[in-house]
Design a protein around this motif. Structure first.
Motif, PDB file in Angstrom:
ATOM      1  N   PRO A  91       0.816  -1.215   0.000  1.00 43.93           N
ATOM      2  CA  PRO A  91       0.000   0.000   0.000  1.00 43.93           C
ATOM      3  C   PRO A  91       0.854   1.271   0.000  1.00 43.93           C
ATOM      4  N   LEU A  92       0.216   2.381  -0.265  1.00 46.33           N
ATOM      5  CA  LEU A  92       0.909   3.661  -0.419  1.00 46.33           C
ATOM      6  C   LEU A  92       1.624   4.108   0.847  1.00 46.33           C
ATOM      7  N   TYR A  93       1.097   3.780   2.030  1.00 45.11           N
ATOM      8  CA  TYR A  93       1.759   4.270   3.242  1.00 45.11           C
ATOM      9  C   TYR A  93       3.167   3.690   3.404  1.00 45.11           C
ATOM     10  N   ILE A  94       3.478   2.647   2.692  1.00 46.52           N
ATOM     11  CA  ILE A  94       4.830   2.098   2.718  1.00 46.52           C
ATOM     12  C   ILE A  94       5.800   3.000   1.947  1.00 46.52           C
ATOM     13  N   ALA A  95       5.287   3.736   0.976  1.00 52.75           N
ATOM     14  CA  ALA A  95       6.142   4.573   0.139  1.00 52.75           C
ATOM     15  C   ALA A  95       6.670   5.806   0.878  1.00 52.75           C
ATOM     16  N   PHE A  96       5.980   6.256   1.907  1.00 48.31           N
ATOM     17  CA  PHE A  96       6.390   7.495   2.578  1.00 48.31           C
ATOM     18  C   PHE A  96       7.746   7.397   3.276  1.00 48.31           C
ATOM     19  N   PRO A  97       8.041   6.329   4.045  1.00 45.29           N
ATOM     20  CA  PRO A  97       9.392   6.261   4.625  1.00 45.29           C
ATOM     21  C   PRO A  97      10.482   6.185   3.562  1.00 45.29           C
ATOM     22  N   ILE A  98      10.190   5.520   2.457  1.00 46.10           N
ATOM     23  CA  ILE A  98      11.164   5.432   1.371  1.00 46.10           C
ATOM     24  C   ILE A  98      11.383   6.816   0.756  1.00 46.10           C
ATOM     25  N   ALA A  99      10.306   7.550   0.558  1.00 55.00           N
ATOM     26  CA  ALA A  99      10.416   8.901  -0.010  1.00 55.00           C
ATOM     27  C   ALA A  99      11.216   9.821   0.907  1.00 55.00           C
ATOM     28  N   VAL A 100      10.989   9.735   2.209  1.00 59.59           N
ATOM     29  CA  VAL A 100      11.738  10.578   3.151  1.00 59.59           C
ATOM     30  C   VAL A 100      13.223  10.232   3.102  1.00 59.59           C
TER      31      VAL A 100
END
Length: 175
Positions: A91-100
């Motif tokens: 899901p998309l919420y997994i992408a946020f730590p990677i983006a940071v």
């Protein structure tokens, strides 16, 4: 009082659940079950992602990331971001730590916004589903418009928000 203010959204949802329980117990039970399942799923997915982010932080050199996803990376930044988002899973919420992490390593704000948008649009399972359900024409139109929109939004974000401002934001400052 500040501690309570920090959790106001939680208390509002708890009150809504209480009202729902008074009105319809079956719906309230389903809501609690769904919430529990979502929390359980998230707790299963986040630790491996944080481990992966930690490993990426150690393995990927800042200079390399700046070269391929920095301000002046050009078409390489677009293709690398698109590749990362396409092979992503979850899901998309997994992408946020990677983006940071990528932002901290020197990636451009433009590519991070593009990465988050592309994550939700061009993941392989989503592409296969769209292609089989809606056909190639719809899928191609959806992908093209989505990617152009996310890239332009990334350019806009880059002009409005600096990388330092995004990385400095801290929830503790809000309370």
């Amino acid at each position: 009082m500040k501690k309570l203010k920090r959790y106001r959204f939680f208390f509002i949802l708890l009150l809504a659940l209480l009202v729902t329980t008074l009105v319809n117990q079956t719906t309230a039970i389903k809501a609690v079950q769904l919430t529990g399942k979502s929390i359980f799923d998230m707790l299963l997915l986040l630790p491996p992602i944080f481990l992966l982010v930690g490993l990426l932080d150690q393995w990927v050199k800042k200079e390399t990331l700046i070269r391929y996803m920095g301000e002046k990376s050009g078409i390489y930044g677009i293709f690398l971001t698109l590749l990362l988002a396409t092979v992503a899973a979850g899901p998309l919420y997994i992408a946020f730590p990677i983006a940071v992490l990528l932002l901290k390593k020197g990636a451009s704000v433009r590519y991070m916004v593009f990465f988050l948008g592309a994550w939700s649009t061009v993941k392989l399972p989503v592409l296969v589903y769209e292609f089989t359900s809606f056909g190639p024409r719809f899928t191609l139109i959806h992908i093209c418009f989505g990617l152009v929109f996310y890239y332009l939004t990334g350019i806009l974000f880059e002009k409005v928000y600096s990388k330092q401002k995004i990385l400095k934001y801290d929830l503790k400052q809000e309370v």
